[in-house]
Design an enzyme around this catalytic site. Structure first.
Site, PDB file in Angstrom:
ATOM      1  N   HIS A 100       0.981  -0.947   0.182  1.00  0.00           N
ATOM      2  CA  HIS A 100      -0.147   0.126  -0.146  1.00  0.00           C
ATOM      3  C   HIS A 100       0.969   1.329  -0.080  1.00  0.00           C
ATOM      4  CE1 HIS A 100       0.429   0.875   4.459  1.00  0.00           C
ATOM      5  NE2 HIS A 100       0.406  -0.472   4.431  1.00  0.00           N
ATOM      6  N   ASP A 127      -0.403   4.290   0.950  1.00  0.00           N
ATOM      7  CA  ASP A 127      -0.619   5.371   1.667  1.00  0.00           C
ATOM      8  C   ASP A 127      -0.136   5.049   3.267  1.00  0.00           C
ATOM      9  OD1 ASP A 127      -2.281   3.310   2.301  1.00  0.00           O
ATOM     10  OD2 ASP A 127      -3.594   4.188   3.693  1.00  0.00           O
ATOM     11  N   ASP A 165       6.699   1.159   6.406  1.00  0.00           N
ATOM     12  CA  ASP A 165       5.186   0.846   6.244  1.00  0.00           C
ATOM     13  C   ASP A 165       4.452   1.964   5.313  1.00  0.00           C
ATOM     14  OD1 ASP A 165       2.765  -0.345   6.732  1.00  0.00           O
ATOM     15  OD2 ASP A 165       2.487   0.446   8.688  1.00  0.00           O
ATOM     16  N   GLU A 191      -5.165   1.701   2.885  1.00  0.00           N
ATOM     17  CA  GLU A 191      -4.875   0.519   4.040  1.00  0.00           C
ATOM     18  C   GLU A 191      -4.831   1.210   5.596  1.00  0.00           C
ATOM     19  OE1 GLU A 191      -3.018  -2.407   6.726  1.00  0.00           O
ATOM     20  OE2 GLU A 191      -2.356  -0.354   6.132  1.00  0.00           O
ATOM     21  N   GLU A 192      -4.023   2.093   5.562  1.00  0.00           N
ATOM     22  CA  GLU A 192      -4.180   3.089   6.907  1.00  0.00           C
ATOM     23  C   GLU A 192      -5.194   3.575   7.478  1.00  0.00           C
ATOM     24  OE1 GLU A 192      -1.812   1.932   8.412  1.00  0.00           O
ATOM     25  OE2 GLU A 192       0.275   2.005   7.442  1.00  0.00           O
ATOM     26  N   HIS A 199       4.001   3.188  12.322  1.00  0.00           N
ATOM     27  CA  HIS A 199       2.959   4.149  12.763  1.00  0.00           C
ATOM     28  C   HIS A 199       3.497   5.205  13.985  1.00  0.00           C
ATOM     29  CE1 HIS A 199      -0.709   1.332  11.696  1.00  0.00           C
ATOM     30  NE2 HIS A 199       0.048   1.264  10.918  1.00  0.00           N
TER      31      HIS A 199
END
Length: 478
Positions: free
Chosen positions: A109, A111, A142, A180-181, A445
């Site tokens: 992903h 995003d 990520d 996705e996030e 994150h």
């Protein structure tokens, strides 16, 4: 199964495929790192409060990279979310398989999570900075690293094909999601809308982690997710704390008392009806866990059993947000209402709906002093458990061992990737391999997110080898 030590045809036939691809990955890595840095500079936060023009710009950049790998069909696509709005742009690039050959779907992903408090970052979150072997920046691990791992593997294989004249006898589809996030709200509809475009025999989800720097891992289980907001109400409106304090407790105190019932004195989740799985075969050393998670000296770890079990096969329940009067705006009043957002991670074998029912029942049964307790459900996601001994898993292990020079570890992950359940629903016969570029210090994150560049090189090589391995499975069930 394809032997990764077979000589490469052509003038340099003395080199093995592993040697040839390792040389190519190393030679092309500088350009690949530059591509990753360009992607990190795009603040592609998919959360609704952020400018979605950046997510669109990120999709354009991803499409350009995938065209550069030589894939002939590259599209930017959207599907509707449940509320009818357009989902974020996803990129799909593909080269159909030759007749009778398998197809591999490579997922990542583009995003990213919001950056959070800038003061907690040592560098600008959207300006990539290399320190030693680590590249820092939001999305550096990520999951823009997962995306460039796909790009790097395809570039190396294309260069090898140019040198040898031997095209990779496997179909390849790259699917790069854009939300996705934010919970992948349009994911299932996207799979339904583009089922024929995305159909594959093997699906590689590059959004997980490795055991440690220098030791690769295959993720064989993921916890599921249930979240929501619990609100406690005691009064119809705020009242003076001196005039009325004593006979009635403020909602903040009542909420604290309710939250305290969620765990026993040892720190185990104390909600009846939740599943607990078997202890894992490998464990996470306490010293390593403390260092990786930044647990302060003197803080006792919560729960019982192995640390790996507490992370992978047992439920975990966290308060991830509280709505209450801030200290800056506090006055001598008794708060009438307070709310907390709860995040419940559930192990494989637990049905998310049943877990939510159990959590709601516990909260309502433990309403402190008869306060009104209201539960507002949020997201649900299923856990994932993969069969460990399949042809696809064996192919992946061979590729990882060749790339790192050491055998991979089968691990669980405490986090959740709920869309894997959607993949299994739409493509029930596909083998799903969950891999990743992160390591325990990647801090996905969080502030100061980073990717270890040596690990990224190994992932690129492993994926190139895996694609060759899968090509050799055309006659075998995956």
């Amino acid at each position: 199964m394809t032997d990764t030590t077979l000589p490469v045809p052509g003038p340099d036939s003395g080199a093995t495929t592993v040697d040839a691809l390792r040389t190519l990955v190393t030679a092309q890595f500088g350009a690949l790192q530059a591509d990753l840095e360009r992607l990190v500079r795009i603040p592609s936060v998919s959360a609704a409060a952020f400018d979605q023009a950046h997510v669109a710009a990120s999709a354009d950049a991803v499409a350009e990279l995938l065209r550069d790998t030589g894939l002939p069909d590259v599209r930017i696509l959207r599907s509707a979310r449940p509320d009818g709005s357009d989902g974020a742009p996803a990129v799909v690039a593909r080269r159909p398989a030759p007749a009778g050959a398998p197809t591999v779907l490579l997922y990542a992903h583009h995003d990213v999570q919001p950056p959070g408090d800038a003061a907690t970052w040592q560098t600008d979150p959207f300006e990539p900075v290399q320190v030693g072997e680590r590249l820092f920046g939001r999305g550096a691990a990520d999951d823009k690293a997962g995306l460039v791992a796909h790009v790097g593997a395809l570039r190396a294989l294309a260069t090898l094909a140019d040198a040898t004249g031997e095209e990779l006898p496997v179909g390849v589809t790259v699917f790069v999601e854009g939300e996705e996030e934010s919970g992948s709200p349009s994911f299932h509809q996207f799979l339904t809308d583009h089922r024929d475009l995305l159909a594959a025999d093997v699906i590689v989800v590059a959004d997980s982690t490795n055991w440690q720097v220098g030791v690769p891992a295959l993720t064989t289980s993921l916890r599921g997710l249930v979240d929501g907001v619990v609100e406690v109400a005691a009064l119809g409106h705020a009242v003076h704390s001196g005039m009325f304090g004593g006979p009635v407790l403020d909602a903040n105190t009542l909420l604290a008392r309710l939250v305290a019932t969620l765990h026993d004195d040892a720190g185990n989740v104390a909600v009846p009806g939740l599943v607990v799985g078997a202890e894992p075969e490998v464990d996470y050393e306490e010293a390593a866990f403390r260092a990786d998670s930044s647990v302060l000296d003197g803080v006792r770890l919560a729960g019982e059993g192995s640390i790996a079990g507490r992370l992978w096969t047992k439920p975990a329940l966290s308060v991830i947000g509280i709505d209450a009067t801030s200290i800056a705006h506090a006055s001598n009043t008794i708060a009438p209402r307070a709310a907390a957002k709860l995040s419940l991670r559930i192990p494989p074998g637990q049905d998310p709906a049943a877990a939510e029912d159990a959590l709601r029942a516990h909260l309502e049964a433990n309403a402190p002093f008869g306060a009104t307790v209201t539960w507002r459900p949020g997201e649900q996601g299923k856990a994932f458990h993969a069969a460990a001994d399949t042809a696809a898993m064996r192919a992946a292990r061979a590729a990882f061992t060749a790339a790192w020079g050491t055998d991979p570890v089968d691990i669980g992950v405490g986090g959740s990737i709920p869309f894997i359940a959607d993949l299994l629903e739409v493509f029930p016969d596909a083998a799903i391999l969950v891999t990743g570029v992160e390591d325990p210090d990647s801090r996905a994150h969080g502030a100061n997110e980073s990717v270890h560049l040596g690990e990224l090189r190994n992932v690129v090589l492993a994926e190139a080898l895996l694609l060759r391995q899968v090509a050799g499975l055309s006659g075998d069930p995956v």
